[in-house]
Design a protein around this motif. Sequence first.
Motif: not given
Length: 124
Positions: A19-20, A42
């Motif tokens: 997710s990042e 991000n």
Amino acid sequence: MYHRQQLVGVWHRSEDLGSEQFSEFAELKVDGTFIFTFYSYNLEGKLLSQISEVGDWGLVGDIHFTITNGEIEHDKDYPADRCDEQNYHAYRVLELSESQFTYEHIVSGEKFTLKRVSKTGNPC
């Protein structure tokens, strides 16, 4: 046999955490001090966090060690708790060349590989 001068310079690693994105720049100075800066982004590339650790480092044989003396976040200095064992780390060097540094945390077994960005500093 490894020599401490081989580590002097700026190193980088990055990781996709799903997710990042995570990125680290590690500057190991000839005077035995370091600045490690950690960035999280991000998936759109927006900076989520930036934290720097400062401290001392060394290399003895194939053991690389760090002692964190403080953190810098949002341009504010925070001293490290010298009694906290999480501020002291030792690593076994697995590879150290002109372009790559691979090491393993003695306790956790976690392995890291960094690529050289620049070579700085004068020999001691």
